[in-house]
Write an enzyme that holds these catalytic residues in place. Structure first.
Site, short mmCIF file in Angstrom:
data_model
loop_
_atom_site.label_atom_id
_atom_site.label_comp_id
_atom_site.label_asym_id
_atom_site.label_seq_id
_atom_site.Cartn_x
_atom_site.Cartn_y
_atom_site.Cartn_z
N SER A 178 11.43 3.20 -1.44
CA SER A 178 11.10 4.83 -2.05
C SER A 178 12.31 5.78 -1.68
O SER A 178 12.62 5.85 -0.37
CB SER A 178 9.65 4.87 -1.33
OG SER A 178 9.29 6.40 -1.28
N LYS B 140 8.49 1.25 4.55
CA LYS B 140 9.70 0.92 3.60
C LYS B 140 11.12 1.01 4.44
O LYS B 140 11.66 0.15 4.06
CB LYS B 140 9.49 2.18 2.52
CG LYS B 140 8.32 2.21 1.69
CD LYS B 140 8.20 1.06 1.06
CE LYS B 140 7.29 0.80 -0.07
NZ LYS B 140 7.01 -0.74 -0.76
N LEU C 190 0.91 -1.22 0.01
CA LEU C 190 0.01 0.19 0.00
C LEU C 190 0.74 1.36 0.03
O LEU C 190 1.89 1.13 0.53
CB LEU C 190 -0.92 -0.04 1.34
CG LEU C 190 -1.68 -1.19 1.16
CD1 LEU C 190 -2.74 -1.33 2.55
CD2 LEU C 190 -2.82 -1.24 0.24
N TYR D 290 3.53 5.14 6.09
CA TYR D 290 4.02 4.50 4.85
C TYR D 290 5.51 4.53 4.62
O TYR D 290 6.06 3.43 4.42
CB TYR D 290 3.54 5.35 3.75
CG TYR D 290 4.04 4.89 2.20
CD1 TYR D 290 4.98 5.86 1.56
CD2 TYR D 290 3.95 3.44 1.66
CE1 TYR D 290 5.41 5.26 0.55
CE2 TYR D 290 4.70 3.25 0.69
CZ TYR D 290 5.53 4.15 0.23
OH TYR D 290 5.98 3.69 -1.20
P1 NAD Z 1 0.10 -0.04 -7.09
O1 NAD Z 1 -0.80 0.22 -6.19
O2 NAD Z 1 -0.33 0.32 -8.38
O3 NAD Z 1 0.78 -1.67 -7.16
C1 NAD Z 1 0.73 -2.36 -6.02
C2 NAD Z 1 0.12 -3.73 -6.35
O4 NAD Z 1 0.20 -4.54 -5.20
C3 NAD Z 1 -1.53 -3.46 -6.92
O5 NAD Z 1 -1.60 -4.20 -7.92
C4 NAD Z 1 -2.06 -4.29 -5.32
O6 NAD Z 1 -3.19 -4.76 -5.85
C5 NAD Z 1 -0.65 -5.08 -4.94
N1 NAD Z 1 -0.97 -5.48 -3.69
C6 NAD Z 1 -0.99 -4.67 -2.41
N2 NAD Z 1 -1.08 -5.16 -1.43
C7 NAD Z 1 -1.13 -6.71 -1.52
C8 NAD Z 1 -0.94 -7.69 -0.78
N3 NAD Z 1 -1.16 -7.69 0.46
N4 NAD Z 1 -1.17 -8.95 -1.23
C9 NAD Z 1 -0.91 -9.05 -2.89
N5 NAD Z 1 -1.00 -8.00 -3.71
C10 NAD Z 1 -1.07 -6.63 -2.90
O7 NAD Z 1 1.52 0.75 -6.73
P2 NAD Z 1 2.60 1.10 -7.59
O8 NAD Z 1 2.91 2.49 -7.86
O9 NAD Z 1 2.70 0.00 -8.93
O10 NAD Z 1 3.73 0.62 -6.51
C11 NAD Z 1 4.26 -0.61 -6.38
C12 NAD Z 1 5.44 -0.43 -5.26
O11 NAD Z 1 6.36 0.47 -5.48
C13 NAD Z 1 4.68 -0.40 -3.85
O12 NAD Z 1 5.19 -1.08 -2.98
C14 NAD Z 1 5.08 1.19 -3.73
O13 NAD Z 1 5.22 1.52 -2.17
C15 NAD Z 1 6.28 1.38 -4.27
N6 NAD Z 1 6.53 2.85 -4.80
C16 NAD Z 1 5.84 3.53 -5.35
C17 NAD Z 1 6.35 4.84 -5.88
C18 NAD Z 1 5.20 5.57 -6.87
O14 NAD Z 1 5.33 6.73 -7.01
N7 NAD Z 1 4.31 4.90 -7.31
C19 NAD Z 1 7.12 5.47 -5.47
C20 NAD Z 1 8.02 4.74 -4.61
C21 NAD Z 1 7.87 3.31 -4.20
C1 WQD Z 2 4.64 15.92 -6.22
C2 WQD Z 2 4.41 17.24 -6.14
C3 WQD Z 2 3.04 18.02 -4.32
C4 WQD Z 2 -0.86 16.73 -6.09
C5 WQD Z 2 4.74 10.77 -3.06
C6 WQD Z 2 4.96 9.75 -1.87
C7 WQD Z 2 6.33 9.04 -2.12
C8 WQD Z 2 6.14 8.34 -3.36
C9 WQD Z 2 5.95 9.16 -4.50
C10 WQD Z 2 5.41 6.33 -2.80
C11 WQD Z 2 4.60 17.67 -4.69
C12 WQD Z 2 2.73 18.63 -5.97
C13 WQD Z 2 0.66 17.00 -5.89
C14 WQD Z 2 -1.54 17.78 -6.17
C15 WQD Z 2 0.35 19.23 -6.22
N1 WQD Z 2 5.09 7.40 -3.23
N2 WQD Z 2 1.07 18.30 -5.89
N3 WQD Z 2 -1.04 18.96 -6.31
O1 WQD Z 2 4.76 13.98 -2.68
O2 WQD Z 2 6.90 13.70 -4.31
O3 WQD Z 2 5.76 11.79 -3.36
O4 WQD Z 2 4.84 10.00 -4.41
O5 WQD Z 2 6.44 5.77 -2.67
O6 WQD Z 2 6.44 8.34 -1.06
O7 WQD Z 2 5.22 11.02 -0.93
O8 WQD Z 2 4.72 12.94 -4.93
O9 WQD Z 2 2.87 13.41 -6.82
O10 WQD Z 2 2.13 13.46 -4.46
O11 WQD Z 2 3.67 15.23 -5.57
O12 WQD Z 2 0.67 20.21 -6.14
O13 WQD Z 2 -2.66 17.53 -6.43
O14 WQD Z 2 3.27 17.70 -6.76
O15 WQD Z 2 2.86 19.19 -3.37
O16 WQD Z 2 5.11 18.85 -4.71
P1 WQD Z 2 5.44 13.13 -3.77
P2 WQD Z 2 3.17 13.77 -5.38
#
Ligand code: NAD
Ligand code: WQD
Length: 338
Positions: free
Chosen positions: A125, A154, A84, A150
């Site tokens: 992350s 991580k 999540l 969150y």
């Molecule tokens: P996402 O929500 O699109 O994908 C996560 C997937 O994991 C989903 O398909 C969900 O159904 C599945 N899932 C969640 N909990 C589960 C469980 N308990 N068992 C089985 N499946 C489960 O998210 P994403 O953006 O693809 O991110 C993937 C990973 O990368 C996550 O761990 C997230 O924390 C990490 N991450 C994402 C970002 C971002 O900006 N998207 C940035 C840094 C890290």
């Molecule tokens: C980017 C910039 C906001 C939405 C988050 C999580 C991080 C990772 C990536 C999982 C910021 C601005 C955003 C909006 C805005 N996820 N913004 N209006 O905050 O860098 O990182 O996503 O690991 O853990 O914290 O990304 O896309 O939310 O925001 O002005 O409606 O856009 O203030 O400066 P962020 P973001």
């Protein structure tokens, strides 16, 4: 390694990575509970790749299911996306996040250990650097105090995996610290599909452009940055996916390895809105709103280690990230929901 089990593989980053893995000839098995994704993603992956990954609907907290999946797939490595990721929700529901992310990873590692699979790539992350770190973030920096459950989940998982590798030299782990992945596969068939109101900037911009949301609120224009809005390190999700293919090679070395996956440069919110409008010709209604709690002024990666040790860099230009985002969003105004 050619047989890969991918947890969370029908999600945003996971689905893009599965496409890249299939392209390189890997056999892929996905385990996903579909809590934040849709089964139709599997059809889209097949349409892009000409082949389907095996899919097991299930939860990573189900140890027996994981052991069966690991044995049946004969996986040589696991790429662990399942988790999540909504910062705000994690503040409201910390136990849900610690159970899903931390406990889920513990169960996964125990199942892997039982079956004898000890190669793991973990989705970490940039948030683990905390709020005090100086940019550009480097992998050898001491991690700061996470500002939300969150981010803390991580950081906890990184510590668990580091300790596991120290205790058993058969384990090889790559923790990949993603910065801000955006964009979509150039086919327009898969992309980011957040449920409800998007937390993140890029899907919010594209949903305003496609008419699903009325207006973007820019969270503050009084930061100590050139145009007053926050700066982030945005990378194309396809480049991020490629980083996982290259990280598999790092798993030939035992031990715990950490890599930043970012571009090494940042763009401001205003620059992102301007680029999107310029590239797509689509206006994005927006207004300046108060700052969002917990936001940092500027975040970007030192991306040298991944370049040096993985031969990876994120080179897709911003305009193509915007172009690919719009192709996905305009072709799928309501995401995967029909
Ligand atoms: P996402 O929500 O699109 O994908 C996560 C997937 O994991 C989903 O398909 C969900 O159904 C599945 N899932 C969640 N909990 C589960 C469980 N308990 N068992 C089985 N499946 C489960 O998210 P994403 O953006 O693809 O991110 C993937 C990973 O990368 C996550 O761990 C997230 O924390 C990490 N991450 C994402 C970002 C971002 O900006 N998207 C940035 C840094 C890290
Ligand atoms: C980017 C910039 C906001 C939405 C988050 C999580 C991080 C990772 C990536 C999982 C910021 C601005 C955003 C909006 C805005 N996820 N913004 N209006 O905050 O860098 O990182 O996503 O690991 O853990 O914290 O990304 O896309 O939310 O925001 O002005 O409606 O856009 O203030 O400066 P962020 P973001």
């Amino acid at each position: 390694m050619k047989r890969i089990l991918v947890t969370g593989g029908s999600g945003y980053i996971g689905s893009h990575t599965v496409v890249e893995l299939l392209k390189t000839g890997c056999e892929v098995t996905i385990v996903d509970n579909l809590s934040n994704s849709h089964r139709v993603v599997l059809e889209r992956i097949a349409a892009i790749s000409g082949q389907s990954p095996d899919f097991i609907e299930g939860d990573i907290r189900d140890r027996a299911l994981l052991e069966r999946a690991l044995k049946h797939s004969k996986a040589e490595a696991v790429i662990h996306f399942a988790g999540l990721k909504a910062v705000g929700e994690s503040i409201e529901l910390p136990l849900k996040y610690y159970d899903n992310n931390v406990n889920g990873t513990l169960v996964l590692c125990e199942a892997m250990q039982t079956v004898g699979v000890k190669n793991l790539i973990f989705s970490s992350s940039a948030t683990v650097y905390g709020s005090e770190a100086e940019v550009p973030y480097r992998e050898d920096m001491t991690l700061g105090r996470a500002t939300n459950p969150y981010g803390a989940s991580k950081a906890m998982i990184e510590r668990i995996l580091d300790d596991l590798c120290a205790a058993d030299s058969d384990w090889s782990v790559a923790a990949l610290r993603y910065f801000n992945p955006i964009g979509a596969h150039e086919s327009g068939l898969i992309g980011e599909d957040p449920q409800g109101i998007p937390n993140n900037l890029m899907p919010f911009i594209s949903k305003v452009a496609v008419g699903q949301l009325p207006e973007l609120a820019i969270f503050g224009d009084d930061y100590d940055t050139p145009d007053g809005t926050c700066i982030r390190d945005y990378l194309h999700v396809a480049d991020l996916a490629d980083g996982h293919v290259k990280a598999l090679k790092a798993l030939s070395k035992p031990g715990y390895h950490v890599f930043n996956l970012g571009t090494g440069r940042g763009y401001s919110v205003k620059e992102m809105v301007e680029a999107f409008q310029r590239v797509t010709g689509q206006p994005v209604a927006h207004r300046i709103a108060p700052r969002r709690e917990g936001d940092l002024a500027a975040v970007w990666a030192d991306a040298d280690k991944a370049k040096r040790e993985l031969g990876w860099s994120a080179d897709t230009p911003l305009d193509k990230m915007m172009e690919d985002t719009w192709r996905w969003q305009s072709g799928n105004p309501r995401g995967y929901a029909q």
